[in-house]
Enzyme design. Structure first.
Site, PDB file in Angstrom:
ATOM      1  N   SER A  26       0.835  -1.202   0.000  1.00  0.00           N
ATOM      2  CA  SER A  26       0.000   0.000   0.000  1.00  0.00           C
ATOM      3  C   SER A  26       0.877   1.262   0.000  1.00  0.00           C
ATOM      4  O   SER A  26       1.694   1.430  -0.900  1.00  0.00           O
ATOM      5  CB  SER A  26      -0.957  -0.048   1.193  1.00  0.00           C
ATOM      6  OG  SER A  26      -1.892   0.984   1.148  1.00  0.00           O
ATOM      7  N   ASP A  75     -10.205  -4.326  -4.612  1.00  0.00           N
ATOM      8  CA  ASP A  75      -9.601  -3.363  -3.681  1.00  0.00           C
ATOM      9  C   ASP A  75     -10.450  -2.099  -3.639  1.00  0.00           C
ATOM     10  O   ASP A  75     -10.653  -1.438  -4.659  1.00  0.00           O
ATOM     11  CB  ASP A  75      -8.176  -3.033  -4.139  1.00  0.00           C
ATOM     12  CG  ASP A  75      -7.354  -2.323  -3.071  1.00  0.00           C
ATOM     13  OD1 ASP A  75      -7.919  -1.454  -2.385  1.00  0.00           O
ATOM     14  OD2 ASP A  75      -6.157  -2.618  -2.946  1.00  0.00           O
ATOM     15  N   HIS A 108      -8.479  -4.616   0.014  1.00  0.00           N
ATOM     16  CA  HIS A 108      -7.204  -3.951   0.277  1.00  0.00           C
ATOM     17  C   HIS A 108      -6.445  -4.593   1.433  1.00  0.00           C
ATOM     18  O   HIS A 108      -5.214  -4.598   1.440  1.00  0.00           O
ATOM     19  CB  HIS A 108      -7.450  -2.464   0.591  1.00  0.00           C
ATOM     20  CG  HIS A 108      -6.198  -1.650   0.624  1.00  0.00           C
ATOM     21  ND1 HIS A 108      -5.431  -1.425  -0.505  1.00  0.00           N
ATOM     22  CD2 HIS A 108      -5.559  -1.006   1.644  1.00  0.00           C
ATOM     23  CE1 HIS A 108      -4.386  -0.670  -0.187  1.00  0.00           C
ATOM     24  NE2 HIS A 108      -4.431  -0.415   1.114  1.00  0.00           N
TER      25      HIS A 108
END
Length: 286
Positions: free
Chosen positions: A169, A234, A263
């Site tokens: 991320s 996501d 995610h």
């Protein structure tokens, strides 16, 4: 990373802020620290974890985790962890974690992951996270990983060809920046983002001068084998980011698109561990 309101959108384009302002708006959510380093009187530190760190192993296993401080070129003292998962590991992973977690919360995951794929894991907390001083910002993010890289190279004597850079991320941002400047054993980009503006405004087609985290422009300079991992559902960083990053990687290997994953749950799918094992223990060795 949340979208912006109409008024914020108008403000952004009428008087665009500096990239660090966008970065702060989009990305940084340091949690209350879940760990501390206690000096043991010999110049070393003992890792202490709060209940919120949710340590899943024994107290004896905690001895495999070494904590220490290093200092960035921007003057911030940051916390680092070295997790000795394996005595036979060829590779050490330099892991840049995601948002809203710190090293305490990640420590069990690191030990479990490294043990399963036969890698040692080195990680650090960004400025303003955990025991790290300073405030989170884009410039500090790059300085933080540079300091971690230097500590890993000098303190443990690990050469670049035996280092795998792993970013998750927001952690893909410093990972791509470092990988664009150094050749390493490999790079893993887990739920990467193209840039801050492209997350906030999905129709953005170019990199504006005030954009933050422009990984999309740095990825073509990454010369190491690169594995891209992304969940197809996501809800934070759209799957299209992973696809585009993959397409721009000069040395991309077969990616892992995790069907139905969001995610924060990619690691729960069996394909995740299988792909990492194949990449680290087969593809990189042969």
């Amino acid at each position: 990373m949340n979208g912006l309101s109409l008024s914020e959108f108008c403000c952004l384009f009428c008087c665009p802020p500096c990239p660090s302002r966008i970065a702060a708006k989009l990305a940084f959510l340091p949690p209350e620290p879940t760990y501390d380093f206690l000096a043991d009187g010999t110049g070393k530190y003992v890792l202490t974890l709060t209940e919120r760190a949710e340590w899943q192993y024994t107290d004896q296993d905690k001895e495999k985790v070494e904590g220490f401080y290093t200092r960035t070129n921007r003057g911030n003292k940051i916390g680092c962890l070295y997790v000795r998962c394996s005595n036979t590991a060829r590779f050490t992973i330099l892991f840049s974690h995601g948002n809203a977690v710190d090293l305490g919360q990640m420590s069990s995951f690191y030990l479990g992951l490294g043990s399963r794929i036969n890698c040692n894991i080195f990680s650090y907390d960004y400025s303003g996270y955990g025991v790290s001083a300073g405030k989170p910002s884009e410039k500090n993010l790059y300085a933080d990983i540079d300091a971690a890289w230097l500590a890993l190279r000098t303190r443990y004597g690990i050469s670049p060809e035996n280092i795998i850079l792993y970013g998750q991320s927001i952690g893909t941002v410093p990972t791509v920046d470092l990988a664009a400047r150094y050749e390493v054993g490999a790079v893993i980009l887990h739920s990467p983002l193209m840039s801050g503006m492209r997350v906030a405004f999905p129709n953005t087609k170019r990199t504006w001068f005030f954009d933050a985290f422009p990984s999309i422009d740095k990825v073509p300079k990454v010369t190491s084998p690169t594995l891209v991992i992304h969940g197809t559902e996501d809800e934070v960083i759209d799957f299209s980011h992973g696809l585009t990053i993959f397409e721009r990687c000069p040395k991309a290997v077969e990616p892992l698109w995790v069907e139905g994953a969001g995610h924060n749950d990619v690691e729960l799918y069996t394909a995740y561990l299988e792909r990492l094992k194949q990449f680290v223990n087969v593809e990189l060795v042969n």
